[in-house]
Structures are given as C-alpha cells and as structure tokens.
Design a protein around this motif. Structure first.
Motif, PDB file in Angstrom:
ATOM      1  N   LEU A 276       3.513   3.429   1.960  1.00 22.46           N
ATOM      2  CA  LEU A 276       4.135   2.842   3.144  1.00 22.46           C
ATOM      3  C   LEU A 276       5.030   1.793   2.999  1.00 22.46           C
ATOM      4  O   LEU A 276       5.426   1.851   3.997  1.00 22.46           O
ATOM      5  N   ILE A 277       4.090   1.165   2.137  1.00 24.83           N
ATOM      6  CA  ILE A 277       4.285  -0.740   2.350  1.00 24.83           C
ATOM      7  C   ILE A 277       5.803  -1.227   1.839  1.00 24.83           C
ATOM      8  O   ILE A 277       5.867  -0.626   0.182  1.00 24.83           O
ATOM      9  N   PRO A 278       6.577  -1.945   1.973  1.00 22.38           N
ATOM     10  CA  PRO A 278       7.443  -1.667   0.969  1.00 22.38           C
ATOM     11  C   PRO A 278       6.955  -2.763   0.576  1.00 22.38           C
ATOM     12  O   PRO A 278       6.539  -4.080   0.340  1.00 22.38           O
ATOM     13  N   ALA A 279       8.285  -3.282  -0.558  1.00 17.90           N
ATOM     14  CA  ALA A 279       7.541  -4.121  -1.580  1.00 17.90           C
ATOM     15  C   ALA A 279       8.048  -5.280  -1.592  1.00 17.90           C
ATOM     16  O   ALA A 279       9.123  -5.831  -2.536  1.00 17.90           O
ATOM     17  N   VAL A 280       7.837  -5.880  -0.458  1.00 15.12           N
ATOM     18  CA  VAL A 280       8.919  -7.772   0.203  1.00 15.12           C
ATOM     19  C   VAL A 280       7.870  -8.670  -0.399  1.00 15.12           C
ATOM     20  O   VAL A 280       6.430  -7.959  -0.445  1.00 15.12           O
ATOM     21  N   THR A 281       7.987  -9.479  -0.821  1.00  8.57           N
ATOM     22  CA  THR A 281       7.163 -10.169  -1.345  1.00  8.57           C
ATOM     23  C   THR A 281       7.089 -12.001  -0.752  1.00  8.57           C
ATOM     24  O   THR A 281       8.535 -12.430  -0.264  1.00  8.57           O
ATOM     25  N   ASP A 282       6.469 -12.253  -1.135  1.00  7.99           N
ATOM     26  CA  ASP A 282       7.052 -14.140  -0.914  1.00  7.99           C
ATOM     27  C   ASP A 282       7.673 -15.035  -1.909  1.00  7.99           C
ATOM     28  O   ASP A 282       7.308 -14.781  -3.322  1.00  7.99           O
ATOM     29  N   PRO A 283       9.051 -15.599  -1.067  1.00  6.78           N
ATOM     30  CA  PRO A 283       9.772 -15.673  -3.148  1.00  6.78           C
ATOM     31  C   PRO A 283       9.347 -17.135  -3.435  1.00  6.78           C
ATOM     32  O   PRO A 283       9.565 -17.073  -4.527  1.00  6.78           O
ATOM     33  N   VAL A 284       8.308 -17.730  -3.306  1.00  6.73           N
ATOM     34  CA  VAL A 284       7.948 -18.348  -3.518  1.00  6.73           C
ATOM     35  C   VAL A 284       6.781 -18.325  -4.763  1.00  6.73           C
ATOM     36  O   VAL A 284       6.441 -17.925  -5.892  1.00  6.73           O
ATOM     37  N   SER A 285       5.531 -16.993  -4.123  1.00 12.87           N
ATOM     38  CA  SER A 285       4.006 -16.616  -5.142  1.00 12.87           C
ATOM     39  C   SER A 285       4.020 -15.670  -5.157  1.00 12.87           C
ATOM     40  O   SER A 285       3.836 -14.984  -6.218  1.00 12.87           O
ATOM     41  N   GLY A 286       5.531 -14.876  -4.715  1.00 16.73           N
ATOM     42  CA  GLY A 286       5.507 -13.239  -5.290  1.00 16.73           C
ATOM     43  C   GLY A 286       5.017 -12.791  -4.549  1.00 16.73           C
ATOM     44  O   GLY A 286       4.380 -11.509  -4.628  1.00 16.73           O
ATOM     45  N   GLN A 287       3.669 -13.454  -3.790  1.00 17.87           N
ATOM     46  CA  GLN A 287       3.055 -12.805  -3.224  1.00 17.87           C
ATOM     47  C   GLN A 287       3.131 -10.970  -2.032  1.00 17.87           C
ATOM     48  O   GLN A 287       4.244 -11.636  -1.291  1.00 17.87           O
ATOM     49  N   PRO A 288       2.971  -9.554  -2.453  1.00 20.13           N
ATOM     50  CA  PRO A 288       3.374  -8.987  -1.658  1.00 20.13           C
ATOM     51  C   PRO A 288       2.881  -9.005  -0.389  1.00 20.13           C
ATOM     52  O   PRO A 288       2.313  -9.775  -0.008  1.00 20.13           O
ATOM     53  N   ALA A 289       3.477  -8.263   0.868  1.00 18.20           N
ATOM     54  CA  ALA A 289       4.100  -8.241   2.076  1.00 18.20           C
ATOM     55  C   ALA A 289       3.139  -7.368   3.095  1.00 18.20           C
ATOM     56  O   ALA A 289       3.249  -6.718   3.167  1.00 18.20           O
ATOM     57  N   LEU A 290       1.904  -7.534   2.622  1.00 22.79           N
ATOM     58  CA  LEU A 290       1.169  -5.954   3.126  1.00 22.79           C
ATOM     59  C   LEU A 290       0.516  -5.426   4.353  1.00 22.79           C
ATOM     60  O   LEU A 290      -0.515  -4.774   4.632  1.00 22.79           O
ATOM     61  N   LYS A 291       0.777  -6.551   4.930  1.00 23.17           N
ATOM     62  CA  LYS A 291       0.178  -6.885   5.861  1.00 23.17           C
ATOM     63  C   LYS A 291       1.351  -6.419   7.372  1.00 23.17           C
ATOM     64  O   LYS A 291       1.489  -6.968   8.633  1.00 23.17           O
ATOM     65  N   ALA A 292       2.299  -5.913   6.698  1.00 25.57           N
ATOM     66  CA  ALA A 292       3.644  -6.843   7.401  1.00 25.57           C
ATOM     67  C   ALA A 292       4.676  -5.422   7.693  1.00 25.57           C
ATOM     68  O   ALA A 292       6.067  -5.589   7.773  1.00 25.57           O
ATOM     69  N   GLY A 293       4.142  -4.014   6.972  1.00 23.63           N
ATOM     70  CA  GLY A 293       5.622  -3.294   6.686  1.00 23.63           C
ATOM     71  C   GLY A 293       5.531  -2.713   8.704  1.00 23.63           C
ATOM     72  O   GLY A 293       5.281  -2.774   9.254  1.00 23.63           O
ATOM     73  N   ARG A 294       6.191  -1.582   8.056  1.00 23.98           N
ATOM     74  CA  ARG A 294       6.514  -0.773   9.667  1.00 23.98           C
ATOM     75  C   ARG A 294       6.626   0.630   9.620  1.00 23.98           C
ATOM     76  O   ARG A 294       6.531   0.878   8.505  1.00 23.98           O
ATOM     77  N   ALA A 295       6.034   1.107  10.470  1.00 23.89           N
ATOM     78  CA  ALA A 295       5.644   2.836  10.537  1.00 23.89           C
ATOM     79  C   ALA A 295       5.640   3.521  11.773  1.00 23.89           C
ATOM     80  O   ALA A 295       5.438   2.793  12.457  1.00 23.89           O
ATOM     81  N   GLU A 296       5.915   4.942  11.452  1.00 22.94           N
ATOM     82  CA  GLU A 296       5.530   5.301  12.968  1.00 22.94           C
ATOM     83  C   GLU A 296       4.422   6.352  12.926  1.00 22.94           C
ATOM     84  O   GLU A 296       3.853   6.819  11.395  1.00 22.94           O
ATOM     85  N   ALA A 297       4.636   6.316  14.063  1.00 20.39           N
ATOM     86  CA  ALA A 297       2.612   7.298  14.317  1.00 20.39           C
ATOM     87  C   ALA A 297       3.095   8.959  15.096  1.00 20.39           C
ATOM     88  O   ALA A 297       2.936   8.618  16.349  1.00 20.39           O
ATOM     89  N   GLU A 298       2.286  10.430  14.497  1.00 14.45           N
ATOM     90  CA  GLU A 298       2.405  11.027  15.175  1.00 14.45           C
ATOM     91  C   GLU A 298       1.200  11.911  14.709  1.00 14.45           C
ATOM     92  O   GLU A 298       0.593  12.230  13.674  1.00 14.45           O
ATOM     93  N   ARG A 299       1.082  12.640  16.236  1.00 14.69           N
ATOM     94  CA  ARG A 299       0.027  14.080  15.857  1.00 14.69           C
ATOM     95  C   ARG A 299      -0.001  14.936  14.707  1.00 14.69           C
ATOM     96  O   ARG A 299       0.568  15.465  14.922  1.00 14.69           O
ATOM     97  N   PHE A 300      -0.821  14.443  13.434  1.00 17.07           N
ATOM     98  CA  PHE A 300      -1.142  15.958  12.589  1.00 17.07           C
ATOM     99  C   PHE A 300      -1.955  17.123  13.273  1.00 17.07           C
ATOM    100  O   PHE A 300      -2.293  17.605  14.036  1.00 17.07           O
ATOM    101  N   GLU A 301      -0.454  18.244  13.308  1.00 17.66           N
ATOM    102  CA  GLU A 301      -1.579  19.685  14.198  1.00 17.66           C
ATOM    103  C   GLU A 301      -1.776  19.960  12.381  1.00 17.66           C
ATOM    104  O   GLU A 301      -1.485  20.750  12.367  1.00 17.66           O
ATOM    105  N   ALA A 302      -2.676  20.287  13.234  1.00 15.81           N
ATOM    106  CA  ALA A 302      -4.027  21.382  12.556  1.00 15.81           C
ATOM    107  C   ALA A 302      -4.110  22.796  13.219  1.00 15.81           C
ATOM    108  O   ALA A 302      -4.647  22.818  14.075  1.00 15.81           O
ATOM    109  N   ALA A 303      -4.156  23.501  12.592  1.00 20.89           N
ATOM    110  CA  ALA A 303      -4.580  24.785  12.755  1.00 20.89           C
ATOM    111  C   ALA A 303      -5.865  25.026  13.058  1.00 20.89           C
ATOM    112  O   ALA A 303      -7.140  25.401  14.203  1.00 20.89           O
TER     113      ALA A 303
END
Length: 873
Positions: free
Chosen positions: A665-692
């Motif tokens: 789910l997470i975009p490959a956005v990184t810190d410009p100095v360290s190259g560390q990815p922003a693993l805590k700063a994505g955007r997402a949406e949530a919806e109920r998964f309809e199961a039978a």
C-alpha cells in the motif's frame, strides 16, 4: 549440559541469553543475569526462542533453478554470473542487499567484497528502513554515526522523552528498565510523543498526541522556547558548536501558538512538555521509527539534536539524544560500512584519504569511489534493468519494502537473483534463481552490536542442519572463485573479527570514533570468551560532554530546520509498525504457537468515528487500499488511533495471509538525505469486506488455501495449524470443500448444521481421531479459539464442535500474558473477585506480567475497565 551464553536475535536492545541445548535440536532459554543490557530480563519473543528452533520450512541444501545442487555448483554459477555481468555491464550492474539480522562478520565480508573488489557501492541493507535517518542526522551533527549515551542514561534521566517509540512493545526490556527506574525515583517524568496511544503511554506522565510528521515543528518550537527562557548553555555553544545562530533563527518563528496548532495538541500540554524539558537538566530524548520512517526523518533527528547541543545536555549521565535501533545488528552493520554511502569503521566514502586508507588496508584492486544505490533506489534500478545481478541475504524485501508488488516485479525481472536465507518459502526466496541455505541463530558464531554501542557474542549451540553455512563463508567462497583467495583467507568468524578490529584501529588514527583496535590481536579462545564490551574499547562510555566532535573543526553542528507543510492529501493517514509478540516477517516468531496467541491476525486500528462513517463494526473484515494495492485485515475499532488515521502491522506475508502485505500500500517516498522510506506516512482508504461466510479452522496439517476466494490467515497452534478465513461465495458442497481443504478425501465427517442461523461445524476424523475441524457462520465466528485448539486431537468430536468449554471448564478467554498463557477472562475473574486489585497482585495470583512485563499496560487497562465497586464486592 552447561548453558551457552549468547545474544538474542531480535531487537537492538541486545539482550544476553543463556541457552541450554536438550540434545534433540531444541533448547531451554532464559535471560543472562550478567549481561549489562538486560540483567536477566527477556521479552515474550526472547523467552520463546526455544520454540523457534525446529526445522520446519528450513532450506537444507542449495537449489539452482529449483533443483537441489551442491555448494560447488551453486557457488561456481554465482561467480560465473558475477564475472559475466561485470564484463558486459560494469560493476554497478551488481547489487547486494543485506540485513540487520546477519552478524558483523558476515556484513564485513560482504562490504569488503562489494566495495573493495567488485568495485561498486551497491551494497545496502534493510537497516535502511529503520535507522538510516538516525545515521544521517548523527553524521550531520557529530561528523560520525555516534550514539552519544548509554542505557544507564535512560534510567538516570529526570525527564525522559520517547518520540515515535513504542518501547513497551518494540523494546520491552528497555521499557521495563525505565519502569523500574521510575518506580525507584517517583520524581522522574516520562513524556510520550506519538500520534497513537500505545502501550508505552501506560508509563507516561504526559502524552503528546501530535499530528503525524509534525515532530520537527515541535522541536523547533522547543529550541525557540529554550532561547526565550534563557536556557542556552552559551559556554558550551561558544566552545563546541557551529550553526547555532542559523538554527535558532529558523526556530524563532515557531512560537507555542503556532506549534500547538500545527501539531494538533493543546497549548497547555505543549507548555507542560517544554517546562519538563527545559526545567530539568537531566533530559534524554529517545527516538525510533516514528521519527526515522519519514520523508523528513533526518531533519526530525537534527531538530532533536539541536535542542541538546544548544543546552549542552549531551554526553553526561542522564542527558542526550538516543537512537534506539530496530534490529539486533543494525549498529554492527553501520560499523563495517553496511550502507551504500558508508565505508567500514565509520570512514567516509566521500573522503579520498579514507578511501585510500581502506584500499591499502584491504589491498583492494577496485576500490569504490562513489556511493551506491540505497535500498529503494536499488530495487527501482532492478526494475529498470540497471541491476542485472542481485544477491539478497537474510531479508524479505517483497514484504518489507514500500510499493512491495513493484519490488516483487523488479526482482522477478532481474537477470540473476541469489537469495541466502534459512527459510525455504519466503515471498522473496520464491523469486531466486539460486537459493542458498544460511546457518541461523544458534548455528553460527559472531558478534552483534546493540543500540548503546555494546558488542556481544552470538555463539553456536546447535549443529547447522543439512548443508547450511554461515553467510560470511558463502561470500568468501565466491570471492575466492573470483580470484581473490589471498584477500579472503578466513577460516572462522574470529579471523574476520580480528581484521575488522585492526581496520578500526587504522580509522581511529584518522580521527574516527569507532575503535575496537585493542581487540585486533585477540586469539581464538579470547574471541570465544569475549565478554560484552562497549566501544570505543578502553575509551569513555559517553561522547561529547566536552566537545570533541568528529567534524573537520571538531565542533558539533546545529542545523536550520524547516518543517514540511502539513499533509492535507485525501484519505486516511496510514501508519505501520510492529506488534508485541511478532518480529519482522515472522519467519522465526511464526514457529511459536505461544507467540501467535495474543494477536493471530493482521488488523487495522481505526477510530470509531471513521469506522461508523464507513459502516465498519468491530471484528469486521476490512479492505484497506491505496493506488498501489490492497490488504484485507480485521477491524480493531479503537480510540488508540486518532481520527483520520489507520494503523496496520507489518508482519504478515504471502505465506501467512491471503492479503496481509501492508508494504503493497505504501508509496516509495524517501527522505532526501538518508534514503529511508516513509513507511508511516502513506494514504489509504478502508471499506467493509463483504463476505458470504466466515470460518475458523484447526488442522493437524497445513490446509490447502491457495484456492480460497476471500480471506485467510494461518498461524501455529499447539500441535496444530489454526486458520481464520472468509469466502465471497458459499460452497455448494461443504463436505467436498472441507475434504479438499484438509486433503482428507478418506476421512469421516461429523457435522452440525443450522441453516436458519447460518451456522455449520465440521470435524474430520481418521481412525477415531480428529484431524481437522471447521466452524463457519454468516458473521465472524464466535467460538473459544483457545478451547478449540486445546481440545484438538482429543478425539472428542462432540466436545470440540461445541466450540466452548463445558460448565466445569471455565473459558480463559483470549491470551493477554503470553509468557504464562493467562487469558483475559481469568484476569477479570481475579479482579472482580477482589483477589487482585493491582498489577502486582495480578502477578502474585496469576504470574501474569511477572516475566517480560510486556502485558502490564494491558493488565492496567483491564483493572481500569472494572468499576471499583465491582472489584470490591
């Protein structure tokens, strides 16, 4: 048999453990009371290490293109493909990706081979994902990657600040050390700065629930307040610091009103934090992934360090910034240059004199001259066809990296991929052309370095199974086949350690901080007996109290920090992280049934208002999606997560769940100095998964779930597999469905079906014994998982299908204390009966919370949930 002293393979605390092998491939594990990191304490994961030593899923021999092969065949092929790749495309077409879970000696050989002999800087590590922003911040401020303090400082501080650091779950032994210190000194104050209300907040006197990625604004404001209050240590700054005026000028615009509004916290709480920080000289600011895993993580680190440099609160007991690392040997990897932009022994890759010194020491024929590709860029280069040869050691980037599906496609498209690992079936291993069986914890020997610069031995106590070999051995064997036998003559980890120590002595002569040169002549017996030792060996325990930074002018650097604009992108803010009892991608912790009792499924913490707006109820399955992918996880509706945010754990893989890889789910956005990815700063949406339909199953053998059309999660149970599942279409023939899933065409089936209520329960028996059972319902299945797992295999199909204990067998409920297998109902019974009215009394009555202590915050929450008048009855 006498116990073997070794070191835990989990987090960067670096706990000592005593292991007593049982002679059958297993071992008893307990904390080492003499190790200065933990003094005998262990967390739930460390306590369960003996349960993770089985050979299930182990890779026991090399495999080439899917067929078992000899080591000679595999290594000859690797060397040939390396030569061909370099000849055709140059050395920068080669990439090596390592792990903070390999040993320092493994890392050293990999770094030497790649940067000194292959001639490329393309050696990086999964440590890039957890602490590279700390490294970059240290290097900008101190001139080297130096952690200034020690664990004792955390206990001696009068104000301890934990920023983006859930110690209670991620570094439990440090949390327990702090809890004990606070109990001994009630005047000690703890501040937690975190958008979530985590278990660590149980210890906090103040919780600042700031908006994500506003840490730099918070600490800029603190620096401004430090100046306004006259708390600058002008003498220290004048003698030892540069960049002060620029940093303070950038911070002055961050008055308290602006900071409070930006961070989304009250003016009163902000002012209380500033008073606690400024008004008490002994302050330690601990930071971890909540700071580092950000598009501006390096600036956050330097904003924190600025405040300590401005006040001179660094390098003295109970004072300083303190980076807590996530992996057992992230620090050791840093010491030997295991990042694409570093040389060994904390020497600078950009410095020609440093490069020349290392080249001369190694007698290197192709010394690298420029930094290589950092983790995210390395795999993007694979996808672009620039990396033609890729070797991955002891890590699972198809799960752990951002934009993980794209990473999988990049690896799949690479010309030649080698994966070294213990596990035969990781998501990444499945994509390898050559699979190499690595020796694991307990099977190989070497050193690791913890978060306070303390080097400890990992010692072998088991024979390596099959043809498994240490990583350093495989790397050195390839080097020999490339014609560099004289430079890679190692016969043991001790040989490598001596060379590593000698190089550190050379680096110390060039003014570097890392110095273990006193150990360069250690003999094999001395290496075997090496006690935990902090570097610099023979030097001070702390750095920078009297200056002495490792910059050109020997002055520490404050930096002018400009916090980023507030993120107003649509969607829910997606935060990721660890749970208490699991580790990374569960290749080790997933073997322990005990460790899956507390949290057996991936989940999404969602605020009640966000859940209500989306029609999501507690325990529903939810589909969390972004433009890059989707996961299906269980809804945990809770105010622990702020409105407008989600939290999803990182541990579930394609082997453990149908759709649990949150990295997709997470975009490959990184810190410009360290190259560390922003693993805590994505955007997402949530919806109920309809199961039978929804289901819960237990089985003697791993079920066949590849054809499941909805959701499934596998976990170990005691003597069985347990599976949560759901389907989007109801099977037309349940008997056939059950037989196929459990591979039991010849089994007898006992069933209970209630068509009106939509319930069905099936037990498969062979020779009178239950070999599998499935419980289904229209909604999430309400059965006692603990009872079903406990009753499995008893042969009593009727009792098993009841789904709950009989009247004479109380239901313990979901496990809270993993160490002693104590369930929530048992704890609540003790509270409501009046037998236990404090956490200590719960421990006395039930033992819960008396081992690792990780469950103590939950015990406090249970105590708070019972009204005082009920508990008094």
């Amino acid at each position: 048999m006498a116990p073997v002293r070794t070191t835990c393979p989990y987090c960067g605390v670096g706990c000592g453990v005593l292991v007593t092998p049982d002679g059958k491939g297993g071992a008893a594990v307990k904390g080492d009371p003499d190790h200065p990191a933990n003094f005998g304490r262990l967390c739930s994961k460390g306590s369960a290490l003996g349960e993770t030593l089985g050979l299930e899923d182990r890779l026991l021999a090399p495999r080439v293109h899917g067929a078992e092969a000899s080591w000679d065949t595999a290594l000859d092929l690797i060397a040939t493909r390396l030569r061909e790749t370099i000849a055709a495309h140059g050395p920068d077409a080669v990439g090596i990706y390592c792990s903070g879970q390999i040993l320092t000696e493994d890392y050293y050989v990999a770094n030497k081979l790649v940067k000194g002999f292959l001639g490329t800087g393309n050696l990086d590590t999964n440590s890039r994902l957890c602490m590279s922003s700390a490294v970059a911040g240290h290097r900008r401020a101190f001139g080297t990657d130096t952690v200034p303090g020690t664990y004792e400082d955390l206990e001696e501080a009068d104000t301890l600040v934990l920023v983006g650091s859930n110690l209670a779950w991620c570094h439990p032994v440090l949390y327990q050390r702090i809890a004990a210190a606070k109990a001994a000194r009630p005047e000690m104050r703890v501040v937690v700065i975190d958008p979530r209300r985590t278990a660590t907040c149980d210890l906090a006197d103040l919780h600042l629930r700031l908006r994500p990625d506003t840490d730099a604004a918070l600490f800029n404001g603190l620096l401004a307040r430090i100046e306004a209050q006259g708390a600058i240590d002008t003498d220290y700054v004048a003698r030892h610091v540069s960049g002060f005026f620029e940093a303070v000028a950038a911070a002055r615009v961050w008055g308290r009103e602006r900071v409070a509004e930006t961070c989304g916290i009250s003016f009163a709480d902000l002012s209380a934090f500033y008073r606690l920080w400024i008004g008490r000289e002994r302050v330690v600011t601990v930071f971890s992934q909540g700071v580092n895993q950000s598009g501006g993580g390096t600036d956050k680190v330097n904003a924190i360090i600025n405040c300590h440099l401005a006040t001179g609160r660094i390098g003295r007991p109970g004072m300083g910034p303190f980076s807590v690392t996530g992996q057992p040997n992230a620090m050791g990897g840093r010491e030997v240059g295991g990042l694409a932009n570093m040389l060994a022994a904390h020497l600078d890759l950009e410095d020609p004199a440093h490069r020349a010194a290392v080249a001369g020491f190694w007698n290197a024929p192709a010394m690298v001259e420029r930094p290589g590709l950092k983790a995210v860029d390395l795999f993007e280069a694979c996808g672009a066809g620039q990396i033609r040869f890729l070797w991955i050691l002891s890590t699972n980037p198809v799960v752990s990296l951002p934009d993980a599906d794209r990473v999988a496609a990049a690896i799949r498209g690479c010309d030649f991929v080698v994966v070294s690992d213990t596990n035969a079936a990781t998501d990444t291993m499945q994509l390898a052309h050559v699979q190499l069986p690595a020796a694991g914890w307990g099977e190989k020997s070497g050193t690791v370095t913890n978060s306070e610069r303390r080097i400890s031995r990992q010692r072998s106590f088991l024979m390596a199974p099959g043809a498994a070999k240490p990583d350093w051995w495989a790397l050195a064997e390839v080097a020999r086949r490339m014609g560099w036998a004289e430079a890679f003559p190692y016969e043991s980890a001790a040989d490598i350690f001596r060379e590593h120590a000698a190089l550190s002595r050379l680096a110390a002569g060039l003014g570097r901080d890392f110095d273990i040169g006193a150990l360069a002549e250690i003999d094999d017996e001395g290496y075997h007996r090496l006690e935990p030792v902090q570097w610099p060996v023979g030097g001070p325990a702390r750095f920078f109290a009297e200056g002495g930074f490792f910059t050109g002018d020997r002055r520490g650097r404050m930096l002018a920090i400009t916090p980023p604009a507030r993120d107003t992108a649509p969607g829910l803010k997606l935060n990721t992280g660890r749970v208490r009892d699991h580790w990374h991608t569960m290749t080790r912790t997933g073997k322990s049934a005990r460790l899956s009792q507390h949290i057996a499924e991936p989940f999404a913490e969602i605020h009640p208002k966000d859940a209500a707006a989306r029609g999501i109820r507690a325990a529903d399955l939810v589909r969390v999606s972004s433009p890059r992918g989707a996961v299906i996880v269980r809804a945990l509706v809770t105010e622990r997560t702020a409105e407008g945010a989600l939290f999803v754990p990182i541990h579930w893989t394609g082997q453990a769940a149908s759709a649990g890889r949150v990295g997709t789910l997470i975009p490959a956005v990184t810190d410009p100095v360290s190259g560390q990815p922003a693993l805590k700063a994505g955007r997402a949406e949530a919806e109920r998964f309809e199961a039978a339909w929804h289901g819960f199953a237990v089985s003697a053998e791993k079920p066949a779930l590849t054809g499941a059309d909805g959701y499934w999660v596998l976990a170990r149970g005691e003597g069985c597999w347990r599976t949560e599942m759901a389907g989007t279409t109801t099977p037309a023939d349940w008997d056939a469905f059950v037989r196929t899933m459990f591979g039991a065409e010849d089994a007898e089936i006992a069933s209970i079906i209630d068509t009106k209520r939509g319930l069905a329960r099936f037990a498969l028996l062979r020779e009178g014994r239950v070999i599998a059972a499935l419980f289904t319902a229209r909604e999430p299945v309400e059965v006692s998982r603990a009872h079903v797992v406990g009753a499995f295999g008893s042969g009593d199909a009727g009792g098993l299908l009841a789904g709950r204990p009989g009247a004479a067998q109380p239901d313990a409920g979901p496990v809270v204390c993993v160490c002693f297998n104590v369930g929530v109902n048992t704890i609540l019974d003790a509270i409501t009966s009046g037998a236990a009215r404090t956490v200590s009394e719960i421990g006395e009555v039930l033992s819960a919370g008396t081992n690792c202590g990780s469950c103590r915050p939950e015990l406090n929450a249970l105590l708070a949930s019972v009204p005082a008048d009920v508990a008094a009855e």
